[in-house]
Design a protein around this motif. Structure first.
Motif, PDB file in Angstrom:
ATOM      1  N   PRO A 279       0.807  -1.229   0.000  1.00  0.00           N
ATOM      2  CA  PRO A 279       0.000   0.000   0.000  1.00  0.00           C
ATOM      3  C   PRO A 279       0.837   1.275   0.000  1.00  0.00           C
ATOM      4  CG  PRO A 279      -0.917  -1.583   1.547  1.00  0.00           C
ATOM      5  CD  PRO A 279       0.405  -2.139   1.100  1.00  0.00           C
ATOM      6  N   ALA A 280       1.991   1.239   0.683  1.00  0.00           N
ATOM      7  CA  ALA A 280       2.865   2.420   0.703  1.00  0.00           C
ATOM      8  C   ALA A 280       3.380   2.740  -0.695  1.00  0.00           C
ATOM      9  CB  ALA A 280       4.031   2.194   1.664  1.00  0.00           C
ATOM     10  N   ARG A 281       3.739   1.714  -1.444  1.00  0.00           N
ATOM     11  CA  ARG A 281       4.197   1.915  -2.817  1.00  0.00           C
ATOM     12  C   ARG A 281       3.064   2.473  -3.683  1.00  0.00           C
ATOM     13  NH1 ARG A 281       8.776  -0.458  -4.778  1.00  0.00           N
ATOM     14  NH2 ARG A 281      10.080  -1.520  -3.255  1.00  0.00           N
ATOM     15  N   LYS A 282       1.864   1.951  -3.503  1.00  0.00           N
ATOM     16  CA  LYS A 282       0.718   2.412  -4.287  1.00  0.00           C
ATOM     17  C   LYS A 282       0.421   3.883  -4.010  1.00  0.00           C
ATOM     18  CE  LYS A 282      -4.097   1.368  -5.423  1.00  0.00           C
ATOM     19  NZ  LYS A 282      -5.203   0.390  -5.298  1.00  0.00           N
ATOM     20  N   THR A 283       0.540   4.281  -2.764  1.00  0.00           N
ATOM     21  CA  THR A 283       0.285   5.681  -2.391  1.00  0.00           C
ATOM     22  C   THR A 283       1.243   6.621  -3.129  1.00  0.00           C
ATOM     23  OG1 THR A 283      -0.551   5.069  -0.215  1.00  0.00           O
ATOM     24  CG2 THR A 283       0.283   7.315  -0.463  1.00  0.00           C
ATOM     25  N   ILE A 284       2.510   6.234  -3.200  1.00  0.00           N
ATOM     26  CA  ILE A 284       3.509   7.071  -3.870  1.00  0.00           C
ATOM     27  C   ILE A 284       3.235   7.135  -5.370  1.00  0.00           C
ATOM     28  CG2 ILE A 284       5.954   7.294  -4.431  1.00  0.00           C
ATOM     29  CD1 ILE A 284       6.462   5.873  -1.668  1.00  0.00           C
ATOM     30  N   THR A 286       0.415   6.703  -6.928  1.00  0.00           N
ATOM     31  CA  THR A 286      -0.805   7.489  -7.154  1.00  0.00           C
ATOM     32  C   THR A 286      -0.519   8.982  -7.059  1.00  0.00           C
ATOM     33  OG1 THR A 286      -2.154   5.681  -6.256  1.00  0.00           O
ATOM     34  CG2 THR A 286      -3.170   7.864  -6.371  1.00  0.00           C
ATOM     35  N   LYS A 287       0.306   9.340  -6.103  1.00  0.00           N
ATOM     36  CA  LYS A 287       0.674  10.753  -5.932  1.00  0.00           C
ATOM     37  C   LYS A 287       1.441  11.269  -7.147  1.00  0.00           C
ATOM     38  CE  LYS A 287       3.091  13.876  -2.739  1.00  0.00           C
ATOM     39  NZ  LYS A 287       3.797  13.976  -1.434  1.00  0.00           N
ATOM     40  N   TYR A 288       2.399  10.485  -7.627  1.00  0.00           N
ATOM     41  CA  TYR A 288       3.133  10.878  -8.826  1.00  0.00           C
ATOM     42  C   TYR A 288       2.173  11.123  -9.990  1.00  0.00           C
ATOM     43  CZ  TYR A 288       7.794   9.529  -6.955  1.00  0.00           C
ATOM     44  OH  TYR A 288       8.964   9.442  -6.242  1.00  0.00           O
ATOM     45  N   CYS A 289       1.263  10.178 -10.203  1.00  0.00           N
ATOM     46  CA  CYS A 289       0.319  10.298 -11.330  1.00  0.00           C
ATOM     47  C   CYS A 289      -0.586  11.514 -11.173  1.00  0.00           C
ATOM     48  CB  CYS A 289      -0.528   9.033 -11.447  1.00  0.00           C
ATOM     49  SG  CYS A 289       0.292   7.702 -12.345  1.00  0.00           S
ATOM     50  N   ASN A 382       9.898   3.623   2.583  1.00  0.00           N
ATOM     51  CA  ASN A 382      10.480   4.607   3.490  1.00  0.00           C
ATOM     52  C   ASN A 382      10.548   6.023   2.939  1.00  0.00           C
ATOM     53  OD1 ASN A 382      11.886   2.317   2.520  1.00  0.00           O
ATOM     54  ND2 ASN A 382      13.693   2.720   3.712  1.00  0.00           N
ATOM     55  N   LEU A 383      10.024   6.269   1.736  1.00  0.00           N
ATOM     56  CA  LEU A 383       9.934   7.632   1.212  1.00  0.00           C
ATOM     57  C   LEU A 383       8.840   8.397   1.968  1.00  0.00           C
ATOM     58  CD1 LEU A 383      10.083   7.476  -2.704  1.00  0.00           C
ATOM     59  CD2 LEU A 383      11.727   8.573  -1.186  1.00  0.00           C
ATOM     60  N   THR A 384       9.175   9.559   2.479  1.00  0.00           N
ATOM     61  CA  THR A 384       8.190  10.376   3.183  1.00  0.00           C
ATOM     62  C   THR A 384       7.449  11.280   2.191  1.00  0.00           C
ATOM     63  OG1 THR A 384       9.743  12.200   3.546  1.00  0.00           O
ATOM     64  CG2 THR A 384       9.715  10.423   5.207  1.00  0.00           C
ATOM     65  N   ASN A 385       6.407  11.942   2.669  1.00  0.00           N
ATOM     66  CA  ASN A 385       5.691  12.920   1.830  1.00  0.00           C
ATOM     67  C   ASN A 385       6.631  14.030   1.384  1.00  0.00           C
ATOM     68  OD1 ASN A 385       3.055  11.945   1.557  1.00  0.00           O
ATOM     69  ND2 ASN A 385       2.539  12.609   3.623  1.00  0.00           N
ATOM     70  N   GLU A 386       7.488  14.450   2.299  1.00  0.00           N
ATOM     71  CA  GLU A 386       8.452  15.496   1.971  1.00  0.00           C
ATOM     72  C   GLU A 386       9.406  15.014   0.874  1.00  0.00           C
ATOM     73  OE1 GLU A 386      11.821  18.314   4.211  1.00  0.00           O
ATOM     74  OE2 GLU A 386      11.000  16.530   5.199  1.00  0.00           O
ATOM     75  N   ASP A 387       9.824  13.753   0.977  1.00  0.00           N
ATOM     76  CA  ASP A 387      10.714  13.171  -0.041  1.00  0.00           C
ATOM     77  C   ASP A 387      10.049  13.160  -1.414  1.00  0.00           C
ATOM     78  OD1 ASP A 387      12.660  12.635   1.880  1.00  0.00           O
ATOM     79  OD2 ASP A 387      11.959  10.581   2.222  1.00  0.00           O
ATOM     80  N   THR A 388       8.812  12.678  -1.467  1.00  0.00           N
ATOM     81  CA  THR A 388       8.129  12.578  -2.764  1.00  0.00           C
ATOM     82  C   THR A 388       7.855  13.952  -3.352  1.00  0.00           C
ATOM     83  OG1 THR A 388       6.016  12.308  -1.590  1.00  0.00           O
ATOM     84  CG2 THR A 388       7.117  10.306  -2.337  1.00  0.00           C
ATOM     85  N   ASP A 389       7.539  14.925  -2.506  1.00  0.00           N
ATOM     86  CA  ASP A 389       7.371  16.304  -2.984  1.00  0.00           C
ATOM     87  C   ASP A 389       8.656  16.810  -3.628  1.00  0.00           C
ATOM     88  OD1 ASP A 389       4.752  16.475  -2.127  1.00  0.00           O
ATOM     89  OD2 ASP A 389       5.230  17.463  -0.233  1.00  0.00           O
TER      90      ASP A 389
END
Length: 415
Positions: A279-284, A286-289, A382-389
């Protein structure tokens, strides 16, 4: 900020399992491997599972199991990691490369065109975790015209009565097809547990068998466990029990067993996979898309539709209307921001060994087209929201800069 591409997921659960293995006094193949095999069966609903020391060795073993040899052909996509071809070559057979569809998976129509009386197997690759079109491939293999071309040369080939379908599922543990685990779609599915995969054992892999009903899966499991241990009929754990020192060599096997100390890492991860890691991978993803979809240059990757869902192993960002050189410049700019990215994959016909063997990238235009515009972005639990931003900002900045430079070059050229 510095963002790694794909570090392993090591939490206290992993450390505890590894320490438990070390303290047990038993670190090679033993109870942890058996437990990991059971967890893979539980996750995938496969009929049986055999852990090995890598995807590559597992694929070599299964091709040998089926009797693939010199003079035979195995159809594979040109767009994959080299192991997909090398496992065939190590059996003395010829990899017949075909082109891919726009979703990066092997093109079923190209498969049909490549089948001959020498074809013994097909290795379909679930790129980035996205399953191939298995229903179409299976319908093709079971059709009377293709079946009539199949010439069996071994006991297993006669028993199956058709071309063997293997899933190179190195990327796709946890992916689904038609509402079920994608692992059960093929005769044989092979996972990689390499350090960068969704589940890792450091180095390792797992073979899942879902053969037709005329195969005895328990019998095949017992054979493959022996074959993966040099053909020896007793493993070291069994021999360590009093009075079990005497063994025999039954087959010309391979030495490709997985150690317990490695299985411990994967065992801790697989227990958290469905509820936490996947689920953590899916969240990231989805955010990218969601963010990139507002930009006209973005080509959305295949993540989920009515029949399939990816394992979110890789996020294959593709950018419209750029050249390979422009893609490389974008990568350099992203890396300058401290974000490490990758490319999946350099098509095999572009690599020196395969070029020398006679493969030519000009024969696989879509493989080259997809490769030339692809950038694999970081995607891991382990990627945080800040990381993905930060990753998103770096990507947008790099792409926009490249597009701006392209326009300037075009203007200068016109003038």
């Amino acid at each position: 900020m510095n963002i790694s591409f794909s570090p392993p997921f090591i939490d206290q659960n992993v450390i505890n399992e590894v320490v438990d293995s070390l303290k047990s006094g038993w670190i090679t193949s033993g109870p942890k491997v058996k437990e990991l095999e059971k967890e893979v069966i539980r996750l995938t609903k496969s009929k049986t599972a055999i852990c090995v020391n890598s995807w590559t060795s597992g694929a070599i073993m299964m091709l040998k199991w089926f009797g693939v040899k010199e003079g035979d052909e195995v159809i594979i996509p040109a767009y994959s990691y080299s192991a997909t071809a090398l496992c065939v070559m190590h059996c003395g057979a010829t990899p017949v490369m075909v082109d891919i569809s726009d979703d990066l998976t092997i093109d079923p129509q190209r498969i049909r065109q490549a089948i001959t009386s020498k074809t013994k197997a097909i290795i379909a690759v679930d790129i980035a975790g996205w399953p191939c079109d298995y229903n179409m491939i299976k319908a093709l293999l079971k059709g009377p015209k293709v079946r009539s071309l199949f010439v069996p040369d071994s006991e297993k080939q006669r028993k199956l009565g058709r071309i063997l379908l293997i899933s190179d599922a190195a990327h796709s543990i946890g992916a689904t097809y038609m509402g079920h685990s994608a692992a059960v779609c093929c005769d044989i599915t092979i996972f990689s547990f390499h350090a960068v995969k969704n589940i890792t054992t450091g180095e390792g892999g797992c073979i899942c068998l879902n053969l037709p009903g005329n195969f005895d899966h328990e019998e095949e499991y017992d054979f493959l466990k022996i074959f993966s241990l040099n053909g020896q009929n007793k493993d070291a754990y069994t021999k360590s029990k009093g009075g079990n020192w005497k063994y025999d060599i039954l087959y010309k096997g391979l030495k490709i067993n997985m150690p317990d100390v490695c299985a411990a890492i994967g065992l801790a991860q697989i227990k958290q996979y469905k509820n936490i890691l996947l689920p953590a991978r899916k969240t990231i993803a989805t955010k990218y898309c969601d963010v990139f979809s507002s930009y006209s240059w973005f080509i959305p990757p295949s993540l989920e539709d009515f029949t399939r869902e990816t394992s979110y192993h890789i996020f294959p960002l593709r950018i419209k209307n750029i050249t390979e050189a422009q893609r490389d410049q974008i990568i350099e700019e992203i890396v300058s921001h401290g974000v490490i990215v990758n490319v999946h994959f350099i098509p095999m016909p572009m690599l020196t060994y395969f070029k020398k063997t006679g493969y030519n990238i000009a024969d696989y235009p879509n493989s080259y087209k997809q490769y030339a515009c692809e950038i694999s972005l970081p995607i891991y639990p382990n990627l945080t929201n800040e990381d993905t931003d930060y990753v998103i900002d770096a990507v947008i900045s790099a792409v926009q800069l490249q597009l701006k430079n392209n326009k300037l070059q075009q203007l200068l050229h016109v003038e």
